[in-house]
Design a protein around this motif. Structure first.
Motif, PDB file in Angstrom:
ATOM      1  N   ASN A  80      -8.326   3.672   1.737  1.00 53.52           N
ATOM      2  CA  ASN A  80      -7.066   3.128   1.140  1.00 53.52           C
ATOM      3  C   ASN A  80      -7.739   2.598   1.949  1.00 53.52           C
ATOM      4  O   ASN A  80      -8.025   1.290   3.142  1.00 53.52           O
ATOM      5  N   SER A 127       0.852   0.824  -0.083  1.00 52.20           N
ATOM      6  CA  SER A 127      -0.455   0.865  -1.190  1.00 52.20           C
ATOM      7  C   SER A 127      -0.118   0.773  -2.241  1.00 52.20           C
ATOM      8  O   SER A 127       1.322   0.812  -2.579  1.00 52.20           O
ATOM      9  N   ILE A 169       0.995  -3.988  -0.155  1.00 54.15           N
ATOM     10  CA  ILE A 169       1.081  -3.236   1.019  1.00 54.15           C
ATOM     11  C   ILE A 169       1.548  -3.246   1.380  1.00 54.15           C
ATOM     12  O   ILE A 169       1.900  -2.483   2.533  1.00 54.15           O
ATOM     13  N   SER A 172      -0.041   1.164  -6.711  1.00 54.80           N
ATOM     14  CA  SER A 172      -0.216   2.844  -7.153  1.00 54.80           C
ATOM     15  C   SER A 172       0.611   3.081  -8.502  1.00 54.80           C
ATOM     16  O   SER A 172      -0.603   3.840  -8.828  1.00 54.80           O
TER      17      SER A 172
END
Length: 316
Positions: free
Chosen positions: A83, A231, A226, A233
């Motif tokens: 990631n 993150s 982030i 997604s």
């Protein structure tokens, strides 16, 4: 006439993979979905969770499995990899994720067949280039998710700025999926009305500073997300679903995916995003945008960034 069954294998069930699988199940674009991850419990848990929603959606086969369970897949989507961390650029992920994607490619090749492979792991352009070199598959069969999401972010930002339905905004981002990407301002429009006229009608300044501010929001969107949730997604999951839909339904949709651009606009042998026609054969055509001199120069600078990283990895 019997409808052909469609099988999709998803490699990597992290945040992006899970979001994509969820979007795919809601649209029921494929008959069979196989989830593969190093964390087998995670893959099994996601498959169970998705199956429990099927009575409210419709029949679909969703399982967790190993590489051998991907035999016969029409499409393979790769979201596996490290990631991106706060303060880390996509290109910082290069060495780690190149090893991951190369290993996946070797396992996929062992299965035989010639599936369409969609890569979403970052840095997506260099990884797409790597897969083209590693697999030897025709370039129409290897698709990087590219700037499909970036183009969507640009459209959304313009829609918010101009207070207009996002579906009426026609604009795209090309080049690297990353810090050197560029917006094709010269061709952007709101339902055929050039941007500068629409901005004027809305009383919003259409200046170089305004455009730079909007593009920076697009380029920095992942970093901001982030920073807040760890993150990105959901939107990339939807973007992947959109690419798969164009393939499954043979839509001939134009999407800014990443593929080999050698010779396009005089570019070197690199993978980056340009508008491409997507259908049942994968990438069916790469379209050369009508770029002004400034945009063409920016595109070549973006290609230089990607070429250097490919060279550093020994891919060229």
């Amino acid at each position: 006439m019997e409808t052909r069954r469609t099988k999709l294998a998803l490699i990597g069930i992290g945040a992006v993979g899970a979001a994509f699988a969820y979007a795919l199940s809601l649209k029921r674009l494929v008959n069979e979905l196989v989830l593969v991850d190093l964390d087998k419990n995670r893959a099994e848990g996601e498959a169970m969770d998705l199956r429990h929603g099927l009575p409210l959606i419709g029949p679909m086969e969703i399982t967790a499995g190993e590489y051998e369970d991907c035999v016969g897949a029409d499409i393979v989507v790769i979201t596996a990899g490290a990631n991106q961390k706060p303060g880390q650029s996509r290109l910082d992920l290069l060495r780690t994720n190149t090893r991951v994607v190369t290993d996946i490619a070797k396992n996929i090749l062992k299965l035989g067949g010639e599936p369409i492979i969609i890569v979403a792991s970052n840095p997506v352009d260099v990884l797409t280039f790597d897969l083209l070199k590693q697999t030897g598959l025709p370039k129409n069969k290897i698709i990087g998710s590219g700037t499909v999401l970036d183009s969507s972010r640009l459209r959304q930002t313009l829609a918010e700025t101009l207070q207009v339905d996002v579906r009426s905004v026609h604009a795209h981002v090309i080049g690297e999926h990353g810090d050197s990407e560029l917006a094709v301002w010269s061709q952007a429009n709101i339902s055929c009305v050039p941007l500068k006229y629409f901005f004027a009608q809305r009383g919003v300044p259409y200046t170089e500073e305004t455009r730079a501010e909007i593009l920076q929001k697009v380029r920095g969107a992942a970093y901001e997300i982030i920073k807040r949730k760890g993150s990105t997604s959901n939107a990339i999951g939807v973007a992947l679903c959109r690419i798969v839909e164009a393939i499954i339904k043979d839509e001939k949709s134009v999407l800014t995916v990443s593929t080999s651009m050698k010779g396009i606009h005089g570019l070197p042998d690199v993978c980056l995003s340009m508008p491409c026609v997507i259908g049942e054969n994968g990438i069916e055509a790469v379209l050369e945008s009508l770029l002004n001199d400034e945009e063409c120069e920016a595109l070549h600078e973006s290609a230089k960034v990607l070429r250097k990283h490919a060279e550093d990895m020994g891919l060229v």
